[in-house]
Design a protein around this motif. Structure first.
Motif, PDB file in Angstrom:
ATOM      1  N   LYS A   1      -5.979  -0.198  -2.557  1.00 50.68           N
ATOM      2  CA  LYS A   1      -6.788  -0.323  -1.348  1.00 50.68           C
ATOM      3  C   LYS A   1      -7.294   1.042  -0.884  1.00 50.68           C
ATOM      4  O   LYS A   1      -8.459   1.206  -0.532  1.00 50.68           O
ATOM      5  CB  LYS A   1      -5.930  -0.969  -0.256  1.00 50.68           C
TER       6      LYS A   1
ATOM      7  N   ASP B   1       4.368   2.808   5.961  1.00 42.49           N
ATOM      8  CA  ASP B   1       3.604   1.627   6.319  1.00 42.49           C
ATOM      9  C   ASP B   1       4.356   0.352   5.955  1.00 42.49           C
ATOM     10  O   ASP B   1       4.383  -0.621   6.709  1.00 42.49           O
ATOM     11  CB  ASP B   1       2.297   1.662   5.518  1.00 42.49           C
ATOM     12  N   ILE B   2       4.962   0.374   4.779  1.00 42.82           N
ATOM     13  CA  ILE B   2       5.679  -0.809   4.299  1.00 42.82           C
ATOM     14  C   ILE B   2       6.957  -1.006   5.102  1.00 42.82           C
ATOM     15  O   ILE B   2       7.385  -2.121   5.356  1.00 42.82           O
ATOM     16  CB  ILE B   2       6.034  -0.654   2.795  1.00 42.82           C
ATOM     17  N   ALA B   3       7.592   0.090   5.473  1.00 46.92           N
ATOM     18  CA  ALA B   3       8.892  -0.004   6.136  1.00 46.92           C
ATOM     19  C   ALA B   3       8.890   0.795   7.420  1.00 46.92           C
ATOM     20  O   ALA B   3       9.514   1.840   7.516  1.00 46.92           O
ATOM     21  CB  ALA B   3       9.976   0.505   5.194  1.00 46.92           C
ATOM     22  N   PRO B   4       8.187   0.299   8.457  1.00 48.99           N
ATOM     23  CA  PRO B   4       8.041   1.081   9.684  1.00 48.99           C
ATOM     24  C   PRO B   4       9.375   1.381  10.374  1.00 48.99           C
ATOM     25  O   PRO B   4       9.475   2.342  11.125  1.00 48.99           O
ATOM     26  CB  PRO B   4       7.148   0.211  10.577  1.00 48.99           C
ATOM     27  N   ASP B   5      10.387   0.539  10.098  1.00 50.95           N
ATOM     28  CA  ASP B   5      11.677   0.760  10.770  1.00 50.95           C
ATOM     29  C   ASP B   5      12.582   1.746  10.033  1.00 50.95           C
ATOM     30  O   ASP B   5      13.641   2.096  10.517  1.00 50.95           O
ATOM     31  CB  ASP B   5      12.440  -0.571  10.908  1.00 50.95           C
TER      32      ASP B   5
ATOM     33  N   ASP C   1       7.991  -5.261  -2.571  1.00 54.33           N
ATOM     34  CA  ASP C   1       7.611  -3.965  -2.019  1.00 54.33           C
ATOM     35  C   ASP C   1       6.883  -3.107  -3.049  1.00 54.33           C
ATOM     36  O   ASP C   1       5.988  -2.348  -2.712  1.00 54.33           O
ATOM     37  CB  ASP C   1       8.844  -3.210  -1.517  1.00 54.33           C
TER      38      ASP C   1
ATOM     39  N   ARG D   1       8.119  -6.859   6.807  1.00 58.80           N
ATOM     40  CA  ARG D   1       7.528  -5.770   6.027  1.00 58.80           C
ATOM     41  C   ARG D   1       6.205  -6.202   5.404  1.00 58.80           C
ATOM     42  O   ARG D   1       5.206  -5.519   5.474  1.00 58.80           O
ATOM     43  CB  ARG D   1       8.482  -5.459   4.902  1.00 58.80           C
ATOM     44  N   GLN D   2       6.238  -7.377   4.806  1.00 58.89           N
ATOM     45  CA  GLN D   2       5.051  -7.868   4.116  1.00 58.89           C
ATOM     46  C   GLN D   2       3.893  -8.122   5.073  1.00 58.89           C
ATOM     47  O   GLN D   2       2.740  -7.968   4.722  1.00 58.89           O
ATOM     48  CB  GLN D   2       5.398  -9.166   3.404  1.00 58.89           C
TER      49      GLN D   2
ATOM     50  N   LYS E   1       6.387  -5.082  13.299  1.00 57.72           N
ATOM     51  CA  LYS E   1       7.619  -4.421  13.714  1.00 57.72           C
ATOM     52  C   LYS E   1       8.609  -5.501  14.108  1.00 57.72           C
ATOM     53  O   LYS E   1       8.232  -6.548  14.611  1.00 57.72           O
ATOM     54  CB  LYS E   1       7.342  -3.520  14.926  1.00 57.72           C
ATOM     55  N   TRP E   2       9.881  -5.199  13.921  1.00 61.24           N
ATOM     56  CA  TRP E   2      10.932  -6.152  14.257  1.00 61.24           C
ATOM     57  C   TRP E   2      10.776  -6.638  15.702  1.00 61.24           C
ATOM     58  O   TRP E   2      10.910  -7.822  15.999  1.00 61.24           O
ATOM     59  CB  TRP E   2      12.291  -5.459  14.064  1.00 61.24           C
TER      60      TRP E   2
ATOM     61  N   TYR F   1      -5.294  -8.471   4.590  1.00 61.17           N
ATOM     62  CA  TYR F   1      -4.836  -7.093   4.647  1.00 61.17           C
ATOM     63  C   TYR F   1      -5.299  -6.322   3.420  1.00 61.17           C
ATOM     64  O   TYR F   1      -5.642  -5.148   3.491  1.00 61.17           O
ATOM     65  CB  TYR F   1      -3.304  -7.054   4.768  1.00 61.17           C
TER      66      TYR F   1
ATOM     67  N   ARG G   1      -1.707 -11.703   4.632  1.00 61.63           N
ATOM     68  CA  ARG G   1      -1.416 -10.900   3.444  1.00 61.63           C
ATOM     69  C   ARG G   1      -2.697 -10.624   2.647  1.00 61.63           C
ATOM     70  O   ARG G   1      -2.954  -9.514   2.202  1.00 61.63           O
ATOM     71  CB  ARG G   1      -0.410 -11.694   2.627  1.00 61.63           C
TER      72      ARG G   1
ATOM     73  N   ARG H   1       3.574  -6.525   7.900  1.00 59.43           N
ATOM     74  CA  ARG H   1       3.391  -5.302   8.686  1.00 59.43           C
ATOM     75  C   ARG H   1       3.617  -5.552  10.170  1.00 59.43           C
ATOM     76  O   ARG H   1       2.863  -5.084  11.018  1.00 59.43           O
ATOM     77  CB  ARG H   1       1.972  -4.719   8.484  1.00 59.43           C
TER      78      ARG H   1
ATOM     79  N   ASP I   1       3.495  -3.950  -3.077  1.00 52.64           N
ATOM     80  CA  ASP I   1       2.814  -3.323  -1.942  1.00 52.64           C
ATOM     81  C   ASP I   1       2.370  -1.901  -2.226  1.00 52.64           C
ATOM     82  O   ASP I   1       1.294  -1.480  -1.821  1.00 52.64           O
ATOM     83  CB  ASP I   1       3.740  -3.300  -0.725  1.00 52.64           C
TER      84      ASP I   1
END
Ligand SMILES: Cc1cc2nc3c(=O)[nH]c(=O)nc-3n(C[C@H](O)[C@H](O)[C@H](O)COP(=O)(O)OP(=O)(O)OC[C@H]3O[C@@H](n4cnc5c(N)ncnc54)[C@H](O)[C@@H]3O)c2cc1C
Lengths: 83, 463
Positions: free
Chosen positions: A52, A16-20, A42, B75-76, B80-81, B22, B19, B78, A45
């Protein structure tokens, strides 16, 4: 939750934090930082996601326990075993 | 009762809002204007789309690069690039009377330009790069050092110092004449080491993504709801009073309205505050062409020009504008996928302007001044680039007055006050500032600012 389930949950959070990022072959013994280039934001997070999703509270001075997958799972086990 | 009230729906306020929403906070963003975006907004006129801010998004990083500010904020938030759809610049230039330096998103080009045009300075430039890379923007030691002094000592070439300062001051220096060393390093990295990019659809794409995400997460956004006053109970902020008189309560308040502007909302008299608001404001002359800028001989993405060997970064005091230096930007000149292009050619020229003079003239004089200074700005710019004036089909112009209307920042100061408040803290408990006056400027900078204040003072504080 069993340790295996906790591990799966942490992986899900990382996804989730790093989708790529590709996190499928993460080495449990090595620090996350060396494999994923996570920074202090991170780690916040990971902490916030655990709160959460599972209402697990992690005090700031214990963030260091989340250094690697192995240490994270060991640290979370007592907190999450009854979930 | 809200968990958090955020003042301002600019980039920083929206980022902080996402943020917090979320992570389940009950958030409300209050915005005085009828639209979002603040300094980075957009408008439609005579059937055309115009951007107010956004020449280029700085801090470009390719997909998968996680280290820099862009990777971190995606990232923070959420995202995508791909959702920012950033397309790289074609290449830019610093143009002085006798020398110009080309640069792009690969520092090697600038290095080779310096080797060619400043013989013998390559080693010094490498040393400068070393200290910029080593500069730690978290611990902020020597943030306030003089960039001019450090550059002078390291490079030993006055012209090279001026040429490097020119684009960095233009894109992020709130202080007249000199630049804080820390800010210099941050801007150097964001422009020379990371670089420029833009989504084909401009700033509206970024804003639409931000506001959609914020709403999906349950955040509340109230436009046309300016904050008149911040209410406090002893030394703790407890809520706000809106322009309409309505009162709202919150556990915490984050303001992106600026430091002095926020202090005034708390009833702090200006003379009791240290420092002073910024004074650097701009006009921008926008020309629409009947051809692509490239077809009239303008290839670069951005040209930072200066018409003497000394770069003057000051509010104009004798005239209402200073066109000796400026930024020429064509949003057409990015590498869009599949050779897609904007339908028309756009040339945007930004020059320095005096807020006070622009905002105190009569309506008739204002209209006159707009015409006059549009012409002057373009005439000044075409000394450095091909003359495109024959191809103009429409023009527009925005002034310090416009900037003020979109942001309410004192003096229409684009980069806010010279003294930054890096901690985000104020004299009141539970009142924090984010955005321009906290420390980071620009699109990416203000998003990072919103995120870090939300993290530090709301999320982290709760754990
Ligand atoms: C001409 C121009 C070109 C630029 N070009 C670029 C560029 O190419 N690249 C780049 O990265 N950056 C650029 N910038 C800079 C960038 O736009 C800003 O640094 C950034 O948008 C600042 O965001 P912010 O959230 O800090 O502040 P703002 O955008 O100023 O947001 C503050 C918000 O608060 C609202 N507000 C203020 N007071 C109140 C109140 N009392 N109650 C309710 N709401 C209030 C304002 O209406 C505004 O919406 C440019 C700016 C300008 C003017």
């Amino acid at each position: 939750m069993t340790p295996a389930e906790i591990r799966e949950e942490v992986l899900d959070i990382l996804r989730d934090i790093a989708p790529d990022d590709d996190i499928s072959d993460i080495d449990d013994a090595k620090p996350f930082r060396e494999q994923l280039e996570l920074d202090s934001m991170d780690f916040l997070d990971i902490v916030m996601e655990l709160r959460k999703r599972h209402r697990v509270q992690i005090p700031e001075e214990e963030y260091t326990e989340l250094a690697s997958m192995a240490s994270t799972v060991a640290y979370l086990e007592p907190k999450m075993k009854d979930l | 009762m809200y968990d958090v009230i955020i003042i301002g729906a600019g980039m920083s306020g929206l980022a902080a809002g996402i943020r917090l929403a979320y992570y389940g906070q009950n958030v409300c963003i209050l915005e005085r204007h009828y639209t979002i975006g603040g300094l980075n907004s957009f408008y439609r006129m005579a059937g055309r789309d115009f951007d107010v801010g956004l020449h280029a998004v700085t801090n470009y990083a390719p997909k998968g690069d996680r280290r820099g500010p862009l990777g971190r904020l995606l990232r923070q938030l959420r995202f995508k690039w791909e959702e920012f759809a950033l397309c790289e610049q074609r290449g830019s230039m610093i143009a002085f009377p006798d020398v110009s330096l080309a640069f792009d998103n690969d520092i090697e080009l600038l290095k080779s330009e310096i080797a060619a045009k400043f013989p013998g300075k390559s080693d010094a430039f490498e040393r400068l790069l070393g200290s910029i890379i080593d500069y730690d923007d978290i611990s902020d030691d020597n943030y306030a050092g003089s960039a001019r002094d450090i550059l002078g000592e390291t490079l030993g070439d006055p012209l090279l110092v001026e040429m490097l300062l020119c684009p960095l001051m233009w894109y992020g220096n709130a202080r007249e004449t000199d630049m804080d060393w820390g800010q210099f390093c941050i801007m150097f990295r964001s422009i020379f080491l990371e670089g420029f990019a833009r989504p084909l659809k401009g700033v509206r794409l970024l804003l639409k993504n931000l506001v959609r995400k914020y709403r999906e997460l349950g955040g509340e956004l109230r436009l046309r709801n300016g904050v008149q006053r911040i209410v406090h109970d002893d030394d703790k902020a407890v809520g706000v009073v809106l322009d309409s008189g309505e009162e709202l309560q919150a556990r915490k308040i984050i303001s992106s309205a600026g430091w002095f502007e926020t202090m005034r909302m708390c009833g702090q008299p200006q003379e009791k505050l240290e420092g002073s608001p910024g004074v650097l404001s701009f006009i921008e002359s926008i020309s629409v062409l009947n051809q692509q800028p490239r077809d009239v001989g303008f290839d670069p993405t951005i040209v930072f020009y200066n018409d003497s060997n000394k770069f003057h970064w000051e509010m104009p005091r004798n005239e209402i504008c200073d066109t000796r230096t400026g930024v020429i930007c064509s949003p057409n000149n990015f590498v869009y996928p599949g050779d897609v292009q904007l339908d028309e050619g756009f040339m945007r020229i930004t020059t320095l302007a005096n807020f006070e003079r622009w905002t105190t003239m009569s309506d008739a004089d204002y209209q006159q001044a707009k015409l006059k200074w549009y012409d002057q700005a373009v005439a000044s710019a075409v000394r450095f680039i091909p003359d495109f004036r024959r191809h103009i089909v429409a023009t527009d112009m925005f002034t310090p007055k416009t900037i003020h209307r979109y942001t309410w920042h004192d003096n229409g100061a684009v980069y806010g006050a010279p003294e930054k408040r890096l901690s985000g803290e104020t004299h009141l408990k539970d009142l924090y500032i984010c955005g321009t006056d906290q420390g980071f400027v620009g699109i990416i900078g203000s998003i990072v600012s919103g995120l870090s204040i939300a993290n530090r003072h709301v999320l982290q504080a709760a754990s």
